[in-house]
Scaffold this active site. Structure first.
Site, PDB file in Angstrom:
ATOM      1  N   GLY A 200       1.270  -1.061  -0.178  1.00  0.00           N
ATOM      2  CA  GLY A 200       2.543  -0.771  -0.516  1.00  0.00           C
ATOM      3  C   GLY A 200       3.248   0.580   0.249  1.00  0.00           C
TER       4      GLY A 200
ATOM      5  NE  ARG B 154       9.862  13.768  13.976  1.00  0.00           N
ATOM      6  CZ  ARG B 154       9.436  15.199  14.016  1.00  0.00           C
ATOM      7  NH1 ARG B 154       8.203  15.164  13.347  1.00  0.00           N
ATOM      8  NH2 ARG B 154      10.081  16.085  14.566  1.00  0.00           N
TER       9      ARG B 154
ATOM     10  NE  ARG C 188       9.259  12.698  18.351  1.00  0.00           N
ATOM     11  CZ  ARG C 188      10.580  13.322  18.002  1.00  0.00           C
ATOM     12  NH1 ARG C 188      10.425  14.398  17.548  1.00  0.00           N
ATOM     13  NH2 ARG C 188      11.517  12.384  17.931  1.00  0.00           N
TER      14      ARG C 188
ATOM     15  NE  ARG D 207      -0.171  -4.787  -1.611  1.00  0.00           N
ATOM     16  CZ  ARG D 207       0.677  -4.298  -2.301  1.00  0.00           C
ATOM     17  NH1 ARG D 207       1.689  -5.061  -2.765  1.00  0.00           N
ATOM     18  NH2 ARG D 207       0.794  -2.819  -2.550  1.00  0.00           N
TER      19      ARG D 207
ATOM     20  CG  ASP E 259      -8.326   1.491  -1.929  1.00  0.00           C
ATOM     21  OD1 ASP E 259      -7.405   1.001  -2.106  1.00  0.00           O
ATOM     22  OD2 ASP E 259      -8.985   1.896  -2.960  1.00  0.00           O
ATOM     23  N   GLY E 260      -7.146  -0.551   0.445  1.00  0.00           N
ATOM     24  CA  GLY E 260      -7.176  -1.965   0.963  1.00  0.00           C
ATOM     25  C   GLY E 260      -6.970  -1.979   2.470  1.00  0.00           C
TER      26      GLY E 260
ATOM     27  CB  THR F  46      -1.164   5.216  -1.702  1.00  0.00           C
ATOM     28  OG1 THR F  46      -1.251   4.655  -3.028  1.00  0.00           O
ATOM     29  CG2 THR F  46      -2.450   5.810  -1.327  1.00  0.00           C
TER      30      THR F  46
ATOM     31  CG  ASP G 169      -1.109   4.178  -6.491  1.00  0.00           C
ATOM     32  OD1 ASP G 169      -0.166   4.449  -7.028  1.00  0.00           O
ATOM     33  OD2 ASP G 169      -1.449   3.006  -6.021  1.00  0.00           O
TER      34      ASP G 169
ATOM     35  CG  ASP H 167      -5.286   4.793  -5.388  1.00  0.00           C
ATOM     36  OD1 ASP H 167      -4.933   5.387  -4.105  1.00  0.00           O
ATOM     37  OD2 ASP H 167      -5.348   3.674  -5.852  1.00  0.00           O
TER      38      ASP H 167
ATOM     39  NE  ARG I 297      -2.666  -0.502  -6.059  1.00  0.00           N
ATOM     40  CZ  ARG I 297      -2.374  -1.702  -5.357  1.00  0.00           C
ATOM     41  NH1 ARG I 297      -2.899  -2.796  -5.641  1.00  0.00           N
ATOM     42  NH2 ARG I 297      -1.442  -1.503  -4.612  1.00  0.00           N
TER      43      ARG I 297
ATOM     44  CG  HIS J 214      13.105  15.601 -28.048  1.00  0.00           C
ATOM     45  ND1 HIS J 214      13.670  16.841 -28.228  1.00  0.00           N
ATOM     46  CD2 HIS J 214      12.924  15.609 -26.736  1.00  0.00           C
ATOM     47  CE1 HIS J 214      13.594  17.479 -27.079  1.00  0.00           C
ATOM     48  NE2 HIS J 214      12.857  16.691 -26.156  1.00  0.00           N
TER      49      HIS J 214
ATOM     50  NE  ARG K 210      16.470   2.166 -28.160  1.00  0.00           N
ATOM     51  CZ  ARG K 210      16.537   2.031 -29.608  1.00  0.00           C
ATOM     52  NH1 ARG K 210      15.385   2.101 -29.960  1.00  0.00           N
ATOM     53  NH2 ARG K 210      17.763   2.014 -29.905  1.00  0.00           N
TER      54      ARG K 210
HETATM   55  P1  ADP Z   1      -3.120  -0.808   0.066  1.00  0.00           P
HETATM   56  O1  ADP Z   1      -3.512  -0.289   1.373  1.00  0.00           O
HETATM   57  O2  ADP Z   1      -1.914  -0.275  -0.434  1.00  0.00           O
HETATM   58  O3  ADP Z   1      -4.581  -0.722  -0.827  1.00  0.00           O
HETATM   59  P2  ADP Z   1      -3.813  -3.696  -0.242  1.00  0.00           P
HETATM   60  O4  ADP Z   1      -5.112  -3.670  -0.863  1.00  0.00           O
HETATM   61  O5  ADP Z   1      -2.830  -4.825  -0.524  1.00  0.00           O
HETATM   62  O6  ADP Z   1      -2.974  -2.479   0.080  1.00  0.00           O
HETATM   63  O7  ADP Z   1      -4.266  -4.066   1.518  1.00  0.00           O
HETATM   64  C1  ADP Z   1      -3.527  -4.291   2.270  1.00  0.00           C
HETATM   65  C2  ADP Z   1      -3.964  -5.351   3.557  1.00  0.00           C
HETATM   66  O8  ADP Z   1      -5.200  -4.773   4.021  1.00  0.00           O
HETATM   67  C3  ADP Z   1      -4.280  -6.518   2.961  1.00  0.00           C
HETATM   68  O9  ADP Z   1      -3.028  -7.538   2.546  1.00  0.00           O
HETATM   69  C4  ADP Z   1      -5.152  -7.166   3.992  1.00  0.00           C
HETATM   70  O10 ADP Z   1      -4.309  -7.588   4.997  1.00  0.00           O
HETATM   71  C5  ADP Z   1      -5.691  -6.112   4.367  1.00  0.00           C
HETATM   72  N1  ADP Z   1      -7.206  -5.951   3.735  1.00  0.00           N
HETATM   73  C6  ADP Z   1      -7.542  -5.513   2.585  1.00  0.00           C
HETATM   74  N2  ADP Z   1      -9.045  -5.663   2.338  1.00  0.00           N
HETATM   75  C7  ADP Z   1      -9.642  -6.323   3.357  1.00  0.00           C
HETATM   76  C8  ADP Z   1     -10.805  -6.962   3.853  1.00  0.00           C
HETATM   77  N3  ADP Z   1     -11.656  -6.823   3.080  1.00  0.00           N
HETATM   78  N4  ADP Z   1     -11.031  -7.274   5.231  1.00  0.00           N
HETATM   79  C9  ADP Z   1      -9.822  -7.314   5.846  1.00  0.00           C
HETATM   80  N5  ADP Z   1      -8.528  -6.932   5.491  1.00  0.00           N
HETATM   81  C10 ADP Z   1      -8.279  -6.254   4.374  1.00  0.00           C
HETATM   82  O1  F6P Z   2      -0.109   1.479  -4.693  1.00  0.00           O
HETATM   83  C1  F6P Z   2       1.260   1.717  -4.882  1.00  0.00           C
HETATM   84  C2  F6P Z   2       1.841   1.115  -6.061  1.00  0.00           C
HETATM   85  O2  F6P Z   2       3.367   1.309  -6.170  1.00  0.00           O
HETATM   86  C3  F6P Z   2       1.145   0.907  -7.515  1.00  0.00           C
HETATM   87  O3  F6P Z   2       1.687   2.172  -7.798  1.00  0.00           O
HETATM   88  C4  F6P Z   2       1.485  -0.091  -8.030  1.00  0.00           C
HETATM   89  O4  F6P Z   2       0.751  -0.797  -8.910  1.00  0.00           O
HETATM   90  C5  F6P Z   2       1.757  -1.052  -6.990  1.00  0.00           C
HETATM   91  O5  F6P Z   2       1.749  -0.582  -5.598  1.00  0.00           O
HETATM   92  C6  F6P Z   2       2.965  -2.142  -6.950  1.00  0.00           C
HETATM   93  O6  F6P Z   2       2.830  -3.120  -5.870  1.00  0.00           O
HETATM   94  P1  F6P Z   2       3.915  -4.011  -5.507  1.00  0.00           P
HETATM   95  O7  F6P Z   2       4.966  -3.431  -4.576  1.00  0.00           O
HETATM   96  O8  F6P Z   2       3.290  -5.038  -4.749  1.00  0.00           O
HETATM   97  O9  F6P Z   2       4.636  -4.349  -6.934  1.00  0.00           O
END
Ligand code: ADP
Ligand code: F6P
Length: 324
Positions: free
Chosen positions: A15, A25, A29, A76, A107-108, A129, A131, A133, A175, A220, A248
């Protein structure tokens, strides 16, 4: 220190977050100030797989420090998780002589970065991010801008909520984490804040809370709900049924991911990008840049990913006490 590489790459993954451009940047640099060539990898790990890569120079990163989104685009990449995808990415790096990559993401993306390091290409993670997190760091790029956006939106909601003596149930992003909800909830003076880290009781934490504040003169109500708790439509309906107060639901959504980065995000991104580029030029990999106790530091990716981030229970208690 003497350079250990001739070229590095920079990419944004997962994200997007406001401030990513300022980090790009700073990486460009800093590395160029050491005579190291920098490649911009387009659309996260997909750019490595497809060879969608451009050489950057000092001017390619002009006029981006104040812009949201990411000029390198982001994605992703399920393919990068496969053996074949990884091999293609490594081949691209070898072909272009890319000796290290700054990975800006969550972290992904850092899991991907550690896999790439295992395959011989040094990677340094920069936390980006909204988040906030990532356990190793007290701050992630984009968090402050997202909070300010959420607060601005809820301030607008408050106007109409107040005019109608209503209750607004607002979902903010995050998230699985409640940091964004908690801090923005405190800043808007929410009557109640629901986060995934703390189980809530509908009667005690919402209905009784509304009743108590009503007795204290409030007319409110703003209930801030983290995305990880969800169910705002249903919650608004239940509140209306139980209290008779017109309610709402509003989901703020992706608006929180855009906009001009705040000073904090530009500053953090610049410092983190500088730190990451220097590590890469020194031939160091498999680390995440973090902000802790007022300093920019770095940790081993595996150790950083295994850390647990404490939730701000004190903040939650403060919000609960002063929301009367
Ligand atoms: P974020 O970095 O925001 O947590 P994602 O969890 O979607 O986002 O991870 C981003 C990308 O990182 C994934 O689409 C994938 O290409 C890569 N990735 C995540 N986990 C792994 C993994 N275990 N091995 C290799 N690539 C990974
Ligand atoms: O990690 C950032 C974030 O905006 C989260 O807050 C949310 O759950 C997620 O990404 C939304 O992802 P997408 O852009 O795939 O809808």
């Amino acid at each position: 220190m003497e350079n250990k590489v001739k070229s590095i790459g920079v990419l944004t993954s997962g994200g997007d977050a406001p401030g990513m451009n300022a980090a790009i940047r700073a990486v460009v640099r800093t590395a160029m100030s050491r005579g190291v060539k920098v490649y911009g990898v387009m659309r996260g790990y997909n750019g490595l797989i497809d060879g969608d890569i451009v050489e950057l120079n000092l001017r390619s990163v002009s006029d981006i420090i104040h812009r949201g989104g990411t000029v390198l685009y982001t994605a992703r990449s399920p393919m990068f998780k496969t053996e074949e995808g990884m091999k293609m990415a490594v081949d691209t790096c070898k072909r272009l002589g890319i000796g290290g990559i700054a990975v800006i993401g969550g972290d992904g993306s850092f899991r991907g970065a550690s896999e790439l390091t295992k395959n011989g290409i040094n990677c340094i993670g920069i936390p980006g991010t909204i988040d906030n997190d990532i356990a190793a760091t007290e701050y992630t790029i984009g968090y402050d801008t997202a909070m300010n956006t959420a607060v601005e939106m809820v301030d607008k909601l408050r106007d109409t909520t107040q005019s109608h003596d209503r209750c607004s149930v607002v979902e903010v992003m995050g998230r699985h984490a409640g940091y964004l909800a908690l801090e923005s909830g405190i800043a808007v003076g929410a009557t109640a804040i629901l986060v995934p880290e703390i189980e809530y009781d509908f009667q005690k934490d919402i209905i009784d809370k509304i009743r108590n504040t009503q007795h204290a003169g409030k007319k409110h109500f703003i209930i801030v709900v983290a995305e990880g708790v969800g169910g705002v439509e249903e919650l608004a309906k239940k509140i209306e049924e139980e209290t008779g107060i017109e309610s709402r639901a509003t989901i703020l959504g992706h608006v929180q991911r855009g906009g001009r980065p705040t000073v904090r995000d530009r500053d953090m991104a610049s410092r983190m990008g500088y730190h990451a580029a220097n590590l890469l030029c020194d031939g160091i990999g498999n680390r995440i840049v973090s902000y802790r106790s007022g300093k920019i530091v770095d940790d081993d990716i595996y150790e950083a990913l295994a850390m647990k981030k404490p939730f701000d229970f004190d903040g939650y208690k403060i919000a609960d006490t002063i929301s009367i």
